[in-house]
Design an enzyme around this catalytic site. Structure first.
Site, PDB file in Angstrom:
ATOM      1  N   CYS A  80      92.868  21.250 135.033  1.00 24.69           N
ATOM      2  CA  CYS A  80      94.309  20.992 135.201  1.00 24.69           C
ATOM      3  C   CYS A  80      95.177  22.230 135.000  1.00 24.69           C
ATOM      4  CB  CYS A  80      94.762  19.903 134.246  1.00 24.69           C
ATOM      5  SG  CYS A  80      93.873  18.369 134.438  1.00 24.69           S
ATOM      6  N   HIS A 109     102.488  20.076 132.389  1.00 21.68           N
ATOM      7  CA  HIS A 109     101.425  19.307 133.038  1.00 21.68           C
ATOM      8  C   HIS A 109     101.740  17.823 132.844  1.00 21.68           C
ATOM      9  CE1 HIS A 109      97.691  17.894 134.459  1.00 21.68           C
ATOM     10  NE2 HIS A 109      97.157  17.626 133.281  1.00 21.68           N
ATOM     11  N   ASN A 151      98.660  11.946 137.428  1.00 26.48           N
ATOM     12  CA  ASN A 151      98.091  13.237 137.040  1.00 26.48           C
ATOM     13  C   ASN A 151      97.402  13.863 138.251  1.00 26.48           C
ATOM     14  OD1 ASN A 151      96.682  15.384 135.985  1.00 26.48           O
ATOM     15  ND2 ASN A 151      95.817  14.249 134.263  1.00 26.48           N
TER      16      ASN A 151
HETATM   17  O1  UT7 Z   1      94.889  16.188 132.470  1.00 26.84           O
HETATM   18  C1  UT7 Z   1      93.978  16.054 131.433  1.00 26.84           C
HETATM   19  C2  UT7 Z   1      93.407  14.698 131.492  1.00 26.84           C
HETATM   20  N1  UT7 Z   1      93.643  13.688 130.604  1.00 26.84           N
HETATM   21  C3  UT7 Z   1      94.619  13.285 129.774  1.00 26.84           C
HETATM   22  O2  UT7 Z   1      95.518  13.957 129.531  1.00 26.84           O
HETATM   23  C4  UT7 Z   1      94.543  11.951 129.155  1.00 26.84           C
HETATM   24  C5  UT7 Z   1      94.883  11.907 127.712  1.00 26.84           C
HETATM   25  N2  UT7 Z   1      94.779  10.561 127.215  1.00 26.84           N
HETATM   26  C6  UT7 Z   1      95.632   9.572 127.546  1.00 26.84           C
HETATM   27  O3  UT7 Z   1      96.547   9.786 128.310  1.00 26.84           O
HETATM   28  C7  UT7 Z   1      95.432   8.214 126.947  1.00 26.84           C
HETATM   29  O4  UT7 Z   1      94.471   8.284 125.899  1.00 26.84           O
HETATM   30  C8  UT7 Z   1      94.996   7.145 127.990  1.00 26.84           C
HETATM   31  C9  UT7 Z   1      96.158   6.827 128.908  1.00 26.84           C
HETATM   32  C10 UT7 Z   1      93.832   7.654 128.803  1.00 26.84           C
HETATM   33  C11 UT7 Z   1      94.601   5.851 127.293  1.00 26.84           C
HETATM   34  O5  UT7 Z   1      95.650   5.370 126.488  1.00 26.84           O
HETATM   35  P1  UT7 Z   1      95.370   4.912 124.995  1.00 26.84           P
HETATM   36  O6  UT7 Z   1      96.637   4.446 124.462  1.00 26.84           O
HETATM   37  O7  UT7 Z   1      94.682   6.046 124.295  1.00 26.84           O
HETATM   38  O8  UT7 Z   1      94.435   3.679 125.212  1.00 26.84           O
HETATM   39  P2  UT7 Z   1      92.937   3.453 124.673  1.00 26.84           P
HETATM   40  O9  UT7 Z   1      91.992   4.345 125.373  1.00 26.84           O
HETATM   41  O10 UT7 Z   1      92.972   3.457 123.195  1.00 26.84           O
HETATM   42  O11 UT7 Z   1      92.687   1.973 125.149  1.00 26.84           O
HETATM   43  C12 UT7 Z   1      93.419   0.879 124.594  1.00 26.84           C
HETATM   44  C13 UT7 Z   1      92.925  -0.398 125.233  1.00 26.84           C
HETATM   45  C14 UT7 Z   1      91.416  -0.543 125.181  1.00 26.84           C
HETATM   46  O12 UT7 Z   1      91.121  -1.911 124.966  1.00 26.84           O
HETATM   47  P3  UT7 Z   1      90.741  -2.446 123.512  1.00 26.84           P
HETATM   48  O13 UT7 Z   1      89.512  -1.672 123.128  1.00 26.84           O
HETATM   49  O14 UT7 Z   1      91.917  -2.132 122.645  1.00 26.84           O
HETATM   50  O15 UT7 Z   1      90.501  -3.889 123.742  1.00 26.84           O
HETATM   51  C15 UT7 Z   1      90.976  -0.166 126.555  1.00 26.84           C
HETATM   52  O16 UT7 Z   1      89.766  -0.770 126.948  1.00 26.84           O
HETATM   53  O17 UT7 Z   1      93.276  -0.422 126.606  1.00 26.84           O
HETATM   54  C16 UT7 Z   1      92.109  -0.679 127.402  1.00 26.84           C
HETATM   55  N3  UT7 Z   1      92.241   0.020 128.675  1.00 26.84           N
HETATM   56  C17 UT7 Z   1      92.876  -0.524 129.722  1.00 26.84           C
HETATM   57  N4  UT7 Z   1      93.479  -1.716 129.889  1.00 26.84           N
HETATM   58  C18 UT7 Z   1      94.056  -1.949 131.084  1.00 26.84           C
HETATM   59  C19 UT7 Z   1      91.809   1.259 129.014  1.00 26.84           C
HETATM   60  N5  UT7 Z   1      92.155   1.538 130.259  1.00 26.84           N
HETATM   61  C20 UT7 Z   1      92.822   0.444 130.729  1.00 26.84           C
HETATM   62  C21 UT7 Z   1      93.429   0.148 131.954  1.00 26.84           C
HETATM   63  N6  UT7 Z   1      94.035  -1.049 132.081  1.00 26.84           N
HETATM   64  N7  UT7 Z   1      93.460   1.009 132.994  1.00 26.84           N
END
Ligand code: UT7
Length: 376
Positions: free
Chosen positions: A111, A249, A279
């Site tokens: 990125c 970014h 992104n």
């Molecule tokens: O450019 C570099 C690349 N990456 C990044 O910058 C990403 C950095 N990270 C993030 O932006 C965030 O961590 C995410 C957006 C990827 C995820 O958000 P989060 O608030 O950290 O969510 P999480 O991973 O803790 O997931 C929370 C819940 C989980 O369910 P449980 O375990 O609480 O029941 C996930 O399974 O949300 C669930 N989940 C979803 N639900 C609906 C994960 N992805 C999805 C989805 N739709 N697409």
């Protein structure tokens, strides 16, 4: 002293829009979840190869600078999406532009590829190696996305933008930069199935598994971008109050808000595109820059803070002093061919070619790829 002024800019966004509702037709996700966790509403899906997106963006940037392609000495293609690895993609852009005198190289720091490319081209201009350069940030992620994985499939989109850099005696362009890489966290963001390490395993491009520890990346992104931004401002003797616009970014609205808060810069002075484009990896910063110029948010002499992070985990923060001109000198007719399909149709075609359940994650890994996951 010689500087590398940004004299041209141009974006090329593919027209097909993939909405959160489109994603919910094949993933267990929702508009509410995606918006509340990321700020994203839509992203784009390209109907053309990355070199073609890059060519149009670069042609627009050259027209904006009124610089003939023949005068370009260097093309940097910043990306982790390759139409081809050999020959490199920059040479494909060179051929399309007719930039016969340009050296051409690809820079891949995921990125941050555009930011690393911008620093590289600036250094080459400032040391007299070249005079005129085109730096591209482009990504065509939809073709190697694992569309069965909701953790990543909702986050990314395609796009491209480019800038022209030209030697100048006036203080402008990149005036300070801090770059680095937290390699101990490299297992937290990995696309398995692309690269020589997977050769001979019957894996083809697009048939990928993403290792993506969102929370680890999130925390490290905030820390790295905030730390690098504070350092570059301190080294250049600049305070938060002097930054006219942050061009960050665009991985997640919450990450951007945290970085702005640490820097002490209100969100009114932050350029956002994450809601429209998601992104786009290497393309996010240059596309946001072009939109900032087109909407009058960059003024003559503005001081910009650009910051990013990506796989590696690489990171970079740059201070850019804008020059006198914020309007294009010219335009080009160069444009993408019409797109005859919807974004969802294109994604469904890619999904149909993928085999997400036919192979095991472990089967794709070689020993050297199994580093331990770091703690956040
Ligand atoms: O450019 C570099 C690349 N990456 C990044 O910058 C990403 C950095 N990270 C993030 O932006 C965030 O961590 C995410 C957006 C990827 C995820 O958000 P989060 O608030 O950290 O969510 P999480 O991973 O803790 O997931 C929370 C819940 C989980 O369910 P449980 O375990 O609480 O029941 C996930 O399974 O949300 C669930 N989940 C979803 N639900 C609906 C994960 N992805 C999805 C989805 N739709 N697409």
């Amino acid at each position: 002293m010689t500087y590398a002024a940004i004299t041209g800019w141009g974006a090329c966004m593919p027209p097909a829009v993939l909405t959160n509702a489109d994603l919910a037709t094949f993933l267990d996700t929702s508009d509410d979840w995606i918006i509340s966790r990321t700020g994203m509403k839509e992203r784009r899906v390209s109907h053309v190869p990355a070199i073609e997106l890059s060519t149009v963006a670069a042609a627009r940037a050259l027209a904006c600078a009124n610089l003939p392609a023949d005068d370009v000495d260097l093309i940097i293609y910043g990306s982790c999406s390759y139409d081809e690895a050999v020959p490199n993609c920059a040479s494909g852009v060179q051929l399309n532009l007719g930039a016969t005198h340009a050296a051409s190289m690809d820079v891949n720091t995921a990125c941050t590829s555009f930011l690393y490319g911008l620093i590289t081209a600036t250094a080459m201009i400032r040391t007299g190696v070249v005079k005129n350069a085109v730096v591209i940030g482009v990504e065509l992620i939809t073709h190697y996305m694992d569309w069965s994985d909701r953790n990543v499939a909702v986050l990314f989109g395609d796009g491209a933008a480019a800038v022209v850099l030209q030697a100048s005696e006036k203080e402008s362009g990149v005036i300070g930069s801090i770059i680095g890489c937290n390699a101990e966290a490299r297992p937290s963001l990995r696309v398995r199935g692309i690269g020589c390490g997977y050769a001979g395993r019957g894996i083809t491009l697009g048939d990928t598994i993403w290792d993506f520890d969102g929370q680890v990346i999130f925390k490290r992104a905030v820390k790295a971008m905030s730390g690098a931004s504070a350092r570059v401002m301190q080294e250049c003797g600049v305070t938060a109050g002097q930054i006219d616009l942050v061009v960050p970014h665009q991985a997640n609205l919450r990450i951007i808000e945290s970085v702005a808060k640490y820097a002490g810069i209100p969100m009114e002075r932050v350029m956002l595109t994450v809601q429209k484009y998601g992104n786009m990896s290497a393309a996010t910063v240059p596309v946001a820059l072009v939109e900032a110029l087109e909407t009058g948010r960059v003024k003559p002499g503005s001081l910009l803070l650009m910051t990013g992070f990506g796989g590696g985990l690489t990171w970079a923060s740059l201070l850019v002093r804008w020059g006198d001109r914020v309007t294009p000198l010219g335009a080009t007719d160069r444009a993408l061919p019409p797109c005859t399909k919807t974004a969802l149709e294109m994604v469904n075609e890619i999904r149909a070619k993928q085999d997400p359940h036919g192979r095991s994650a472990a089967g794709l890994m070689s020993a050297e790829f199994t580093e331990k996951q770091p703690a956040g």
